[in-house]
Scaffold this motif. Sequence first.
Motif, PDB file in Angstrom:
ATOM      1  N   GLY A 158       0.851  -1.192   0.000  1.00 31.12           N
ATOM      2  CA  GLY A 158       0.000   0.000   0.000  1.00 31.12           C
ATOM      3  C   GLY A 158       0.884   1.239   0.000  1.00 31.12           C
ATOM      4  O   GLY A 158       1.911   1.293  -0.688  1.00 31.12           O
ATOM      5  N   GLU A 159       0.492   2.238   0.768  1.00 27.31           N
ATOM      6  CA  GLU A 159       1.336   3.417   0.904  1.00 27.31           C
ATOM      7  C   GLU A 159       2.267   3.207   2.093  1.00 27.31           C
ATOM      8  O   GLU A 159       1.811   2.892   3.200  1.00 27.31           O
ATOM      9  CB  GLU A 159       0.481   4.669   1.091  1.00 27.31           C
ATOM     10  N   TYR A 160       3.555   3.364   1.888  1.00 25.22           N
ATOM     11  CA  TYR A 160       4.514   3.067   2.940  1.00 25.22           C
ATOM     12  C   TYR A 160       5.772   3.910   2.773  1.00 25.22           C
ATOM     13  O   TYR A 160       6.046   4.460   1.696  1.00 25.22           O
ATOM     14  CB  TYR A 160       4.891   1.584   2.920  1.00 25.22           C
ATOM     15  N   CYS A 161       6.533   3.960   3.849  1.00 27.37           N
ATOM     16  CA  CYS A 161       7.871   4.539   3.824  1.00 27.37           C
ATOM     17  C   CYS A 161       8.793   3.536   4.508  1.00 27.37           C
ATOM     18  O   CYS A 161       8.671   3.294   5.711  1.00 27.37           O
ATOM     19  CB  CYS A 161       7.914   5.888   4.539  1.00 27.37           C
ATOM     20  N   LEU A 162       9.693   2.937   3.740  1.00 25.13           N
ATOM     21  CA  LEU A 162      10.616   1.931   4.255  1.00 25.13           C
ATOM     22  C   LEU A 162      11.967   2.575   4.540  1.00 25.13           C
ATOM     23  O   LEU A 162      12.542   3.241   3.680  1.00 25.13           O
ATOM     24  CB  LEU A 162      10.793   0.812   3.220  1.00 25.13           C
ATOM     25  N   THR A 163      12.445   2.405   5.756  1.00 22.65           N
ATOM     26  CA  THR A 163      13.818   2.791   6.095  1.00 22.65           C
ATOM     27  C   THR A 163      14.538   1.509   6.494  1.00 22.65           C
ATOM     28  O   THR A 163      14.087   0.796   7.388  1.00 22.65           O
ATOM     29  CB  THR A 163      13.854   3.816   7.245  1.00 22.65           C
ATOM     30  N   GLU A 164      15.657   1.217   5.824  1.00 24.03           N
ATOM     31  CA  GLU A 164      16.277  -0.104   5.981  1.00 24.03           C
ATOM     32  C   GLU A 164      17.797   0.006   5.991  1.00 24.03           C
ATOM     33  O   GLU A 164      18.388   0.824   5.276  1.00 24.03           O
ATOM     34  CB  GLU A 164      15.827  -1.021   4.836  1.00 24.03           C
TER      35      GLU A 164
ATOM     36  N   ILE B  19      19.089  12.039   6.750  1.00 22.94           N
ATOM     37  CA  ILE B  19      19.313  12.880   5.572  1.00 22.94           C
ATOM     38  C   ILE B  19      18.654  12.256   4.351  1.00 22.94           C
ATOM     39  O   ILE B  19      18.007  12.952   3.546  1.00 22.94           O
ATOM     40  CB  ILE B  19      20.820  13.107   5.340  1.00 22.94           C
ATOM     41  N   LEU B  20      18.808  10.931   4.188  1.00 22.79           N
ATOM     42  CA  LEU B  20      18.142  10.252   3.074  1.00 22.79           C
ATOM     43  C   LEU B  20      16.629  10.417   3.150  1.00 22.79           C
ATOM     44  O   LEU B  20      15.960  10.707   2.154  1.00 22.79           O
ATOM     45  CB  LEU B  20      18.497   8.767   3.071  1.00 22.79           C
ATOM     46  N   LEU B  21      16.081  10.209   4.347  1.00 21.84           N
ATOM     47  CA  LEU B  21      14.631  10.346   4.529  1.00 21.84           C
ATOM     48  C   LEU B  21      14.193  11.771   4.222  1.00 21.84           C
ATOM     49  O   LEU B  21      13.169  11.996   3.556  1.00 21.84           O
ATOM     50  CB  LEU B  21      14.255   9.967   5.964  1.00 21.84           C
ATOM     51  N   TYR B  22      14.948  12.737   4.706  1.00 21.87           N
ATOM     52  CA  TYR B  22      14.616  14.146   4.464  1.00 21.87           C
ATOM     53  C   TYR B  22      14.549  14.427   2.964  1.00 21.87           C
ATOM     54  O   TYR B  22      13.600  15.054   2.474  1.00 21.87           O
ATOM     55  CB  TYR B  22      15.671  15.034   5.119  1.00 21.87           C
TER      56      TYR B  22
END
Length: 473
Positions: free
Chosen positions: A38-44, A86-89
């Motif tokens: 679905g709609e997501y934000c993955l930080t890995e 920083i990547l997420l930003y």
Amino acid sequence: MTLIFSNHKFQYEVERLFRSFFPPVQIKLSTERADAQGEYCLTERTETGGEYTLLVELFCGGKRYSMSRSVPADMPEKEQEREMCILLYKALREFTGRDLPWGILTGVRPVKVLSRMTDAQAIQGYLVSSRKLALARRIEAVQKPLEESIPANSFSLYISIPFCPTRCSYCSFVSHSVQQAAARLDEYLGRMIEEIKQLASISRHLGLIPDTVYVGGGTPTVLSAEQLKRLFAGLDCFDLSHIREFTVEAGRPDTITLEKLEAIKAAGAGRVSVNPQTMNDDVLKAIGRAHDSAQTEQAFLMAREVGFDVINMDLIAGLPTDTYESFTVSLDRVCALSPENITVHSLSLKRAARLFHEGCDSESGAAERMIDYSHKKLAECGYVPYYLYRQKNTADNQENTGYSKPGCESLYNTYIMEELQTILAVGAGASTKLVDRQNGRIVRLMNPKYPYEYLDRFTDILDNKKEIFSFFV
């Protein structure tokens, strides 16, 4: 939207940064990569051949944004966290088209954090805007002599009165309607005076000297004049001869009377707050306030007549139904009264506030324009920013800033916000903060949040305060 933390322990900073772009969006938190649906934000974070690969993948509105970076496996965790943020930003900036003025800084005390950085580190390493950095540096300069003036072995005393006439729609503080609490209010005062006496005994034993007193809330002036006198009489167990600042948050104009102000003045207080939040009567109704702007002006003039030579007034940028134009009128009217301190807050939508659940229809960018106008207008009127803090879910990622006429800066506000001095605190929800400036050690002792808990667990509270001895001995 699902926010996923896969194979790393950076959840706290990652979530706070994410919410800075989307306050107050409801999100699901997960540590499972399989939830990237679905709609997501993955930080890995994944380890490959002596390196970590940091990945941020955002899928929202039918669009996918993906960014990654490799870093050495021996890079300190804190630096990895910063790189992930920083990547997420950058991914969220690309998606929203927005820049955050404070970059990836998410904490309450940006001035304290930035004081340990060079300008280049702040701008390049944390993406802080040059104008917010300049504001922080100016506040640092104002605070330096205030910090140097702190007497040795001194502390500030905080007294919590967590009661209000009504609860404002934006408020998340642990405050109770005084009508509901009236039956136990005298009991609350009695217990609080017992706690005051215990702290006086502890401070004398340790050779600690009271430096400032701050009576906050809530709205302390929900107490009657007689109740205020009873409270202030309880302070006689302290040696107040060295007090440099004594503040009472008079707060809402509709609770302020001449008799109460005279009781506050007679107790030795020299600084009061008269807090309108806005001078627009329609906005006051929208947020659930029972007073109007005329009462605010009357309360202010009454405080002047009683002899208070330092008065603070609060405004909030971004309130529901407020506009940029009406906010500027509010600030102009407050400036015309010429209080010594003006504090400009940015609306923060906390989960415990009614407004969080009802939603706020303020125009995007309006709060930022209001804050920018405040900086400009207050500088023109001779005010200097002297302390600053931030909160979660703040409109347009802005800040709360206290301004002062030169020489009228609040010592207590500066010391508590920058954690420069021990704060001994009494009452429900009060936080005692023990500060060792030599090694930077800080210990917090929290009282129960709610007045009924405070009363029911009072013996435990007194026992808990004995930990103060082990900190200083």
